[in-house]
Design a protein around this motif. Structure first.
Motif, PDB file in Angstrom:
ATOM      1  N   PRO A  79      11.661   6.240  18.361  1.00 63.89           N
ATOM      2  CA  PRO A  79      12.014   4.725  18.429  1.00 63.89           C
ATOM      3  C   PRO A  79      11.157   4.241  19.658  1.00 63.89           C
ATOM      4  O   PRO A  79      10.860   2.946  19.644  1.00 63.89           O
ATOM      5  N   GLU A  80      10.741   5.059  20.665  1.00 65.32           N
ATOM      6  CA  GLU A  80      10.094   4.673  21.769  1.00 65.32           C
ATOM      7  C   GLU A  80       8.606   3.928  21.323  1.00 65.32           C
ATOM      8  O   GLU A  80       7.943   3.291  22.086  1.00 65.32           O
ATOM      9  N   ILE A  81       8.083   4.340  20.073  1.00 70.44           N
ATOM     10  CA  ILE A  81       6.854   3.745  19.765  1.00 70.44           C
ATOM     11  C   ILE A  81       6.970   2.543  19.268  1.00 70.44           C
ATOM     12  O   ILE A  81       6.006   1.823  19.372  1.00 70.44           O
ATOM     13  N   TYR A  82       8.132   1.796  18.605  1.00 71.12           N
ATOM     14  CA  TYR A  82       8.228   0.764  18.296  1.00 71.12           C
ATOM     15  C   TYR A  82       9.110  -0.007  19.268  1.00 71.12           C
ATOM     16  O   TYR A  82       9.383  -1.420  19.176  1.00 71.12           O
TER      17      TYR A  82
ATOM     18  N   LYS B 231       0.671  -1.069  -0.100  1.00 73.31           N
ATOM     19  CA  LYS B 231      -0.161  -0.231   0.058  1.00 73.31           C
ATOM     20  C   LYS B 231       0.825   1.262   0.021  1.00 73.31           C
ATOM     21  O   LYS B 231       0.502   2.284  -0.496  1.00 73.31           O
ATOM     22  N   GLY B 232       2.157   1.093   0.222  1.00 74.65           N
ATOM     23  CA  GLY B 232       2.939   2.285   0.512  1.00 74.65           C
ATOM     24  C   GLY B 232       3.122   3.407  -0.503  1.00 74.65           C
ATOM     25  O   GLY B 232       3.519   4.622  -0.453  1.00 74.65           O
ATOM     26  N   CYS B 233       2.775   2.997  -1.835  1.00 79.38           N
ATOM     27  CA  CYS B 233       3.211   3.818  -2.991  1.00 79.38           C
ATOM     28  C   CYS B 233       1.949   4.680  -3.257  1.00 79.38           C
ATOM     29  O   CYS B 233       2.063   5.561  -4.095  1.00 79.38           O
ATOM     30  N   PHE B 234       0.730   4.508  -2.580  1.00 76.92           N
ATOM     31  CA  PHE B 234      -0.467   5.107  -3.106  1.00 76.92           C
ATOM     32  C   PHE B 234      -0.374   6.546  -3.123  1.00 76.92           C
ATOM     33  O   PHE B 234      -0.756   7.336  -4.238  1.00 76.92           O
ATOM     34  N   MET B 235       0.199   7.251  -2.330  1.00 75.60           N
ATOM     35  CA  MET B 235       0.262   8.810  -2.275  1.00 75.60           C
ATOM     36  C   MET B 235       1.508   9.136  -3.418  1.00 75.60           C
ATOM     37  O   MET B 235       1.078  10.264  -3.980  1.00 75.60           O
ATOM     38  N   PHE B 236       2.674   8.615  -3.355  1.00 80.10           N
ATOM     39  CA  PHE B 236       3.662   8.877  -4.289  1.00 80.10           C
ATOM     40  C   PHE B 236       3.424   8.736  -5.907  1.00 80.10           C
ATOM     41  O   PHE B 236       3.221   9.636  -6.450  1.00 80.10           O
ATOM     42  N   LEU B 237       2.585   7.535  -5.954  1.00 77.96           N
ATOM     43  CA  LEU B 237       2.209   7.106  -7.454  1.00 77.96           C
ATOM     44  C   LEU B 237       1.063   8.204  -7.815  1.00 77.96           C
ATOM     45  O   LEU B 237       0.873   8.725  -9.018  1.00 77.96           O
ATOM     46  N   ALA B 238       0.041   8.701  -6.880  1.00 77.90           N
ATOM     47  CA  ALA B 238      -0.923   9.588  -7.301  1.00 77.90           C
ATOM     48  C   ALA B 238      -0.383  10.985  -7.616  1.00 77.90           C
ATOM     49  O   ALA B 238      -0.762  11.567  -8.632  1.00 77.90           O
ATOM     50  N   ASP B 239       0.779  11.364  -6.860  1.00 76.91           N
ATOM     51  CA  ASP B 239       1.209  12.598  -7.296  1.00 76.91           C
ATOM     52  C   ASP B 239       2.215  12.399  -8.391  1.00 76.91           C
ATOM     53  O   ASP B 239       2.284  13.427  -9.229  1.00 76.91           O
TER      54      ASP B 239
ATOM     55  N   TYR C  48       3.720   2.441  10.027  1.00 72.83           N
ATOM     56  CA  TYR C  48       3.885   1.613  11.237  1.00 72.83           C
ATOM     57  C   TYR C  48       2.710   1.037  11.702  1.00 72.83           C
ATOM     58  O   TYR C  48       1.923   1.616  12.100  1.00 72.83           O
ATOM     59  N   GLY C  49       2.668  -0.321  11.319  1.00 75.40           N
ATOM     60  CA  GLY C  49       1.266  -0.996  11.657  1.00 75.40           C
ATOM     61  C   GLY C  49       0.131  -0.385  11.206  1.00 75.40           C
ATOM     62  O   GLY C  49      -1.101  -0.290  11.831  1.00 75.40           O
ATOM     63  N   GLU C  50       0.252  -0.045   9.919  1.00 80.54           N
ATOM     64  CA  GLU C  50      -0.855   0.548   9.115  1.00 80.54           C
ATOM     65  C   GLU C  50      -1.421   1.916   9.592  1.00 80.54           C
ATOM     66  O   GLU C  50      -2.434   2.534   9.107  1.00 80.54           O
ATOM     67  N   LYS C  51      -0.499   2.621  10.695  1.00 85.46           N
ATOM     68  CA  LYS C  51      -0.704   4.030  10.872  1.00 85.46           C
ATOM     69  C   LYS C  51       0.208   4.765  10.198  1.00 85.46           C
ATOM     70  O   LYS C  51       1.187   4.585   9.783  1.00 85.46           O
ATOM     71  N   TYR C  52      -0.081   6.190  10.283  1.00 84.43           N
ATOM     72  CA  TYR C  52       0.572   7.334   9.775  1.00 84.43           C
ATOM     73  C   TYR C  52       0.799   7.427   8.355  1.00 84.43           C
ATOM     74  O   TYR C  52       1.441   8.550   7.922  1.00 84.43           O
TER      75      TYR C  52
ATOM     76  N   PHE D 110       3.579  -5.618  12.263  1.00 80.67           N
ATOM     77  CA  PHE D 110       4.134  -4.784  13.255  1.00 80.67           C
ATOM     78  C   PHE D 110       5.512  -5.001  13.556  1.00 80.67           C
ATOM     79  O   PHE D 110       5.924  -5.656  14.599  1.00 80.67           O
ATOM     80  N   SER D 111       6.362  -4.389  12.695  1.00 75.75           N
ATOM     81  CA  SER D 111       7.681  -4.548  12.961  1.00 75.75           C
ATOM     82  C   SER D 111       8.543  -3.354  12.146  1.00 75.75           C
ATOM     83  O   SER D 111       8.029  -2.931  11.232  1.00 75.75           O
ATOM     84  N   THR D 112       9.647  -3.170  12.632  1.00 76.99           N
ATOM     85  CA  THR D 112      10.528  -2.133  11.735  1.00 76.99           C
ATOM     86  C   THR D 112      11.713  -2.796  11.041  1.00 76.99           C
ATOM     87  O   THR D 112      12.550  -2.039  10.425  1.00 76.99           O
TER      88      THR D 112
END
Ligand code: IMP
Ligand code: MG
Length: 178
Positions: free
Chosen positions: A174-177, A42-50, A159-163, A71-73
């Protein structure tokens, strides 16, 4: 959401300018040829739209869904993506559009998969490149920005489908993950 961010790495304005340049480069590179663009969800959606709005060519825009993180970095090394495509690749000029090139596993697997469908040409374009993180030797043909070895979110990246909806790319605290 914003309190989870360390700092903004690439602002909206910087991203907008770089994407416009990439669009011009691609338009010149393929000058007049129809292009098959394969976006990696799903990561490309904004980049490719623009990006696509700056490509002045006949484009067929398709998507594949890839996932390796959850849920991992840190990349699991296993890349899952849909192995069924119901559109033709054979004899066409193809560009794969990714959000970020990290270990290189995803793009290597996708390249191999698309190559088996005999495109006329195959190139890759990624918004972000973390060259320090490579475990598979691969480079992208078009790179928006080189990115430091930090976990980043926004502008499609999660990160975990957020942001994903942040309009810029930021470093996640880093404390978030942790
Ligand atoms: P690779 O297979 O290790 O190259 O990882 C590529 C995929 O991992 C990307 O398409 C992203 O979905 C994800 N990824 C890698 N680094 C980051 C990051 O810093 N933030 C968010 N997602 C990332
Ligand atoms: Mg992801």
């Amino acid at each position: 959401m914003k309190e989870d961010l360390k700092d903004i790495l690439f602002s909206e304005e910087v991203i907008r300018e770089r994407i416009a340049q990439l669009g011009v480069e691609l338009t010149e590179e393929y000058s007049g040829k129809p292009l098959l663009i394969i976006g990696v969800l799903k990561g490309c959606f904004m980049f490719l739209a623009d990006l696509s709005r700056h490509i002045d060519l006949d484009c067929d825009i398709r998507f594949l869904t890839a996932s390796s993180y959850g849920f991992s970095t840190v990349s699991s090394g296993k890349v899952a993506f849909d192995k069924e495509i119901d559109w033709d690749v054979e004899g066409r000029d193809v560009i794969i559009v990714e959000d970020i090139l990290d270990s290189g596993g995803t793009l290597t697997a996708l390249n191999a998969f698309i190559s088996r469908h005999s495109p006329a040409s195959l190139k890759t374009c990624t918004l972000l490149d973390k060259p320090e993180c490579r475990s598979v030797p691969i480079t992208a043909d078009y790179v928006g920005f080189e990115c430091p070895n930090e976990f980043v979110v926004g502008y499609g990246l999660d990160y975990g489908e957020k942001y994903r909806n942040l309009p810029y790319v930021a470093v996640l605290k880093p404390e978030i993950y942790a």
